[in-house]
Design an enzyme around this catalytic site. Structure first.
Site, mmCIF file in Angstrom:
data_model
loop_
_atom_site.group_PDB
_atom_site.id
_atom_site.type_symbol
_atom_site.label_atom_id
_atom_site.label_comp_id
_atom_site.label_asym_id
_atom_site.label_seq_id
_atom_site.Cartn_x
_atom_site.Cartn_y
_atom_site.Cartn_z
ATOM 1 C CB ALA A 9 -0.946 0.058 1.264
ATOM 2 C CB CYS A 10 1.904 3.606 -2.013
ATOM 3 S SG CYS A 10 1.009 4.065 -3.580
ATOM 4 N N PRO A 11 0.945 5.742 -0.074
ATOM 5 C CG PRO A 11 2.120 7.360 1.096
ATOM 6 C CD PRO A 11 2.263 6.142 0.154
ATOM 7 N N GLY A 13 -2.047 5.128 -3.375
ATOM 8 C CA GLY A 13 -2.753 4.147 -3.619
ATOM 9 C C GLY A 13 -2.702 3.674 -5.034
#
Length: 109
Positions: A9-11, A13
């Site tokens: 997951a990344c900030p 998304g």
């Protein structure tokens, strides 16, 4: 056979979530390991890990840039936390460290 599961997951998304998932899967399979990666992106959870996936896992890889949903599923599992950028750019090195850990654990068992 070694079983690896991961959640990426990344900030934002978007891109890095999926790039990290692909890199982790590729690096694990290059070692001959089974691997399943759940993505938690802008469109929600995809390729969701089942309780059976979690139970069979030898190692859990979680990206640490933002909170992972349902993280309590992995309680009691050996967990490696990595930055999303490291998962994308250094997945092979991460797998080497995991292999060293598994080899060490096998010697002490």
């Amino acid at each position: 056979m070694t079983h690896i599961i991961a959640v990426t997951a990344c900030p934002s998304g978007v891109a890095h979530t999926y790039m990290a998932a692909e890199a982790i899967e590729r690096a694990a399979r290059a070692k001959g390991w089974e691997c399943k990666v759940e993505t938690q992106g802008s469109i929600g959870l995809e390729n969701e890990l089942t309780p059976e996936d979690v139970a069979a896992a030898d190692i859990v890889i979680l990206t640490k840039d933002i909170g992972i949903k349902q993280e309590e599923r992995f309680k009691g599992k050996v967990t490696v936390r990595v930055a999303i950028s490291d998962a994308v750019k250094r997945a092979d090195a991460i797998m080497e460290k995991i292999a060293a850990h598994l080899a060490k654990a096998a010697v002490t068992d």
